[in-house]
Scaffold this motif. Structure first.
Motif, PDB file in Angstrom:
ATOM      1  N   PHE A   1       0.859  -1.180   0.000  1.00  0.00           N
ATOM      2  CA  PHE A   1       0.000   0.000   0.000  1.00  0.00           C
ATOM      3  C   PHE A   1       0.903   1.241   0.000  1.00  0.00           C
ATOM      4  N   GLY A   2       1.090   1.826  -1.158  1.00  0.00           N
ATOM      5  CA  GLY A   2       2.015   2.958  -1.246  1.00  0.00           C
ATOM      6  C   GLY A   2       3.428   2.474  -0.998  1.00  0.00           C
ATOM      7  N   GLU A   3       4.013   2.887   0.136  1.00  0.00           N
ATOM      8  CA  GLU A   3       5.357   2.459   0.517  1.00  0.00           C
ATOM      9  C   GLU A   3       5.336   1.460   1.666  1.00  0.00           C
ATOM     10  N   VAL A   4       4.157   1.020   2.082  1.00  0.00           N
ATOM     11  CA  VAL A   4       4.022   0.123   3.232  1.00  0.00           C
ATOM     12  C   VAL A   4       3.681  -1.275   2.721  1.00  0.00           C
ATOM     13  N   ASN A   5       4.461  -2.261   3.153  1.00  0.00           N
ATOM     14  CA  ASN A   5       4.196  -3.650   2.780  1.00  0.00           C
ATOM     15  C   ASN A   5       3.237  -4.283   3.776  1.00  0.00           C
ATOM     16  N   PHE A   6       2.183  -4.889   3.261  1.00  0.00           N
ATOM     17  CA  PHE A   6       1.221  -5.591   4.090  1.00  0.00           C
ATOM     18  C   PHE A   6       1.725  -7.016   4.303  1.00  0.00           C
ATOM     19  N   ARG A   7       1.127  -7.716   5.268  1.00  0.00           N
ATOM     20  CA  ARG A   7       1.578  -9.082   5.541  1.00  0.00           C
ATOM     21  C   ARG A   7       1.263 -10.011   4.376  1.00  0.00           C
ATOM     22  N   GLU A   8       1.945 -11.129   4.354  1.00  0.00           N
ATOM     23  CA  GLU A   8       1.823 -12.065   3.245  1.00  0.00           C
ATOM     24  C   GLU A   8       0.496 -12.805   3.284  1.00  0.00           C
ATOM     25  N   VAL A   9      -0.114 -12.967   2.127  1.00  0.00           N
ATOM     26  CA  VAL A   9      -1.331 -13.759   1.964  1.00  0.00           C
ATOM     27  C   VAL A   9      -1.075 -14.805   0.891  1.00  0.00           C
ATOM     28  N   VAL A  10      -1.959 -15.775   0.807  1.00  0.00           N
ATOM     29  CA  VAL A  10      -1.818 -16.865  -0.161  1.00  0.00           C
ATOM     30  C   VAL A  10      -2.992 -16.814  -1.125  1.00  0.00           C
ATOM     31  N   VAL A  11      -2.681 -16.800  -2.417  1.00  0.00           N
ATOM     32  CA  VAL A  11      -3.704 -16.790  -3.468  1.00  0.00           C
ATOM     33  C   VAL A  11      -3.788 -18.192  -4.063  1.00  0.00           C
ATOM     34  N   ASN A  12      -4.993 -18.757  -4.059  1.00  0.00           N
ATOM     35  CA  ASN A  12      -5.247 -20.068  -4.653  1.00  0.00           C
ATOM     36  C   ASN A  12      -6.165 -19.894  -5.854  1.00  0.00           C
ATOM     37  N   VAL A  13      -5.761 -20.456  -6.967  1.00  0.00           N
ATOM     38  CA  VAL A  13      -6.540 -20.371  -8.203  1.00  0.00           C
ATOM     39  C   VAL A  13      -6.804 -21.785  -8.691  1.00  0.00           C
ATOM     40  N   HIS A  14      -8.065 -22.067  -8.975  1.00  0.00           N
ATOM     41  CA  HIS A  14      -8.444 -23.345  -9.586  1.00  0.00           C
ATOM     42  C   HIS A  14      -9.042 -23.041 -10.952  1.00  0.00           C
ATOM     43  N   CYS A  15      -8.378 -23.542 -11.982  1.00  0.00           N
ATOM     44  CA  CYS A  15      -8.809 -23.288 -13.351  1.00  0.00           C
ATOM     45  C   CYS A  15      -9.204 -24.613 -13.991  1.00  0.00           C
ATOM     46  N   THR A  16     -10.408 -24.673 -14.527  1.00  0.00           N
ATOM     47  CA  THR A  16     -10.856 -25.847 -15.277  1.00  0.00           C
ATOM     48  C   THR A  16     -10.788 -25.510 -16.759  1.00  0.00           C
ATOM     49  N   LEU A  17      -9.880 -26.182 -17.451  1.00  0.00           N
ATOM     50  CA  LEU A  17      -9.646 -25.947 -18.875  1.00  0.00           C
ATOM     51  C   LEU A  17     -10.197 -27.105 -19.702  1.00  0.00           C
ATOM     52  N   VAL A  18     -10.579 -26.787 -20.896  1.00  0.00           N
ATOM     53  CA  VAL A  18     -10.916 -27.797 -21.896  1.00  0.00           C
ATOM     54  C   VAL A  18     -10.133 -27.446 -23.150  1.00  0.00           C
ATOM     55  N   VAL A  19      -9.245 -28.364 -23.573  1.00  0.00           N
ATOM     56  CA  VAL A  19      -8.420 -28.149 -24.759  1.00  0.00           C
ATOM     57  C   VAL A  19      -8.786 -29.201 -25.811  1.00  0.00           C
ATOM     58  N   ASN A  20      -8.362 -28.938 -27.013  1.00  0.00           N
ATOM     59  CA  ASN A  20      -8.709 -29.858 -28.100  1.00  0.00           C
ATOM     60  C   ASN A  20      -7.788 -31.059 -28.179  1.00  0.00           C
ATOM     61  N   SER A  21      -6.505 -30.890 -27.760  1.00  0.00           N
ATOM     62  CA  SER A  21      -5.555 -31.986 -27.906  1.00  0.00           C
ATOM     63  C   SER A  21      -4.337 -31.738 -27.031  1.00  0.00           C
ATOM     64  N   LEU A  22      -3.659 -32.846 -26.679  1.00  0.00           N
ATOM     65  CA  LEU A  22      -2.382 -32.788 -25.976  1.00  0.00           C
ATOM     66  C   LEU A  22      -1.267 -33.415 -26.797  1.00  0.00           C
ATOM     67  N   SER A  23      -1.438 -33.474 -28.086  1.00  0.00           N
ATOM     68  CA  SER A  23      -0.417 -34.023 -28.964  1.00  0.00           C
ATOM     69  C   SER A  23       0.657 -32.974 -29.229  1.00  0.00           C
ATOM     70  N   PRO A  24       1.953 -33.360 -29.149  1.00  0.00           N
ATOM     71  CA  PRO A  24       3.025 -32.377 -29.359  1.00  0.00           C
ATOM     72  C   PRO A  24       3.034 -31.779 -30.756  1.00  0.00           C
ATOM     73  N   GLY A  25       2.628 -32.521 -31.758  1.00  0.00           N
ATOM     74  CA  GLY A  25       2.691 -31.997 -33.124  1.00  0.00           C
ATOM     75  C   GLY A  25       1.449 -31.257 -33.556  1.00  0.00           C
ATOM     76  N   LYS A  26       0.548 -31.017 -32.644  1.00  0.00           N
ATOM     77  CA  LYS A  26      -0.699 -30.347 -32.992  1.00  0.00           C
ATOM     78  C   LYS A  26      -0.871 -29.109 -32.122  1.00  0.00           C
ATOM     79  N   LYS A  27      -1.397 -28.035 -32.712  1.00  0.00           N
ATOM     80  CA  LYS A  27      -1.599 -26.811 -31.957  1.00  0.00           C
ATOM     81  C   LYS A  27      -2.710 -27.006 -30.927  1.00  0.00           C
ATOM     82  N   THR A  28      -2.406 -26.637 -29.701  1.00  0.00           N
ATOM     83  CA  THR A  28      -3.370 -26.780 -28.617  1.00  0.00           C
ATOM     84  C   THR A  28      -4.234 -25.533 -28.538  1.00  0.00           C
ATOM     85  N   GLU A  29      -5.522 -25.734 -28.601  1.00  0.00           N
ATOM     86  CA  GLU A  29      -6.473 -24.628 -28.511  1.00  0.00           C
ATOM     87  C   GLU A  29      -7.277 -24.754 -27.226  1.00  0.00           C
TER      88      GLU A  29
END
Length: 244
Positions: free
Chosen positions: A204-232
């Motif tokens: 906050f400005g020049e003052v550091n607040f105490r440490e917090v932990v951010v947790n993110v859960h992302c649910t993805l759906v992709v078309n493929s996991l093949s190395p030779g194919k573009k992942t969308e």
């Protein structure tokens, strides 16, 4: 014969009357002793004084604690109104597959994914410091595929940063996992779970607040996991939780 009538005389007293005689033969009735004086009690007021002192100290402690809580609440309200904190947003901007191979000899799966993670800080007066100890885990149907970590850096006000995150691993798999993955890729619908755990500090400005932990859960759906194919990325949903 003379009869003695006991009813003609008064009954004997219940207790004897003591008397003494003076030199002239006259009797002198003894007076009862004076009432015994109660011994003075030297009451000690030390216990009462100690109890009163203890109650006074307890009251002062409670008052000081209440005053501290009021000041702390006022400071938190001031910071909230002055800085108007907002939760940062995260998203997966891109995903590429560097390696994805099954090893039937030992039933292991080798995976290496490279993700472009977009972190946006929408605050006008709050900076974010991403610390060490972060983890990023990618899983398919509760089976871990690979893992990595976010870089440590400071993100300024109203800043958007795209991070390159490399995740790799070699993990065992069950008999049905390979078949399920092949079927998902044929259908062009591969569901993935991405779990991000990162410690951050707010400035906050020049003052550091105490440490917090951010947790993110992302649910993805992709078309493929093949190395030779573009992942969308076909769809993505995010759930952000902050541990104070």
């Amino acid at each position: 014969m003379a009869y003695y009538d006991q009813r003609s005389e008064p009954p004997p007293p219940r207790y004897a009357m003591l008397s003494e005689y003076q030199s002239g033969g006259d009797s002198l009735t003894l007076r009862p002793p004076p009432h015994r004086r109660n011994l003075p009690r030297y009451l000690s007021h030390s216990s009462d004084d100690g109890a009163a002192c203890g109650c006074g100290c307890l009251c002062w402690c409670c008052l000081t604690l209440l005053l501290f809580l009021v000041v702390l609440a006022a400071a938190a309200l001031y910071l909230f109104l002055a800085y108007n904190p907002k939760i940062p947003s995260y998203s997966v901007a891109g995903l590429s597959v560097a390696s994805f191979r099954f090893f039937p000899s030992d039933l292991t799966l080798e995976t290496k994914l490279v993700a472009s993670v977009r972190a946006e800080n929408p605050n006008d007066m709050i900076g974010i410091s991403y610390g060490h100890g972060s983890t990023v885990v990618v899983a398919y149907r509760n089976t871990t595929l690979c893992s990595g970590h976010l870089p440590s850096f400071y993100q300024g006000h109203r800043n958007t940063t795209v991070m390159r995150v490399v995740m790799e691993g070699r993990n065992g798999y069950g008999s049905g996992l390979q078949k399920a993955l092949e079927e998902s890729q044929r259908n062009g619908h591969v569901p993935l779970d991405v779990f991000v755990h990162v410690p951050v500090k707010l400035r906050f400005g020049e003052v550091n607040f105490r440490e917090v932990v951010v947790n993110v859960h992302c649910t993805l759906v992709v078309n493929s996991l093949s190395p030779g194919k573009k992942t969308e990325i076909k769809s993505a949903k995010y759930n952000v939780n902050v541990e104070f």
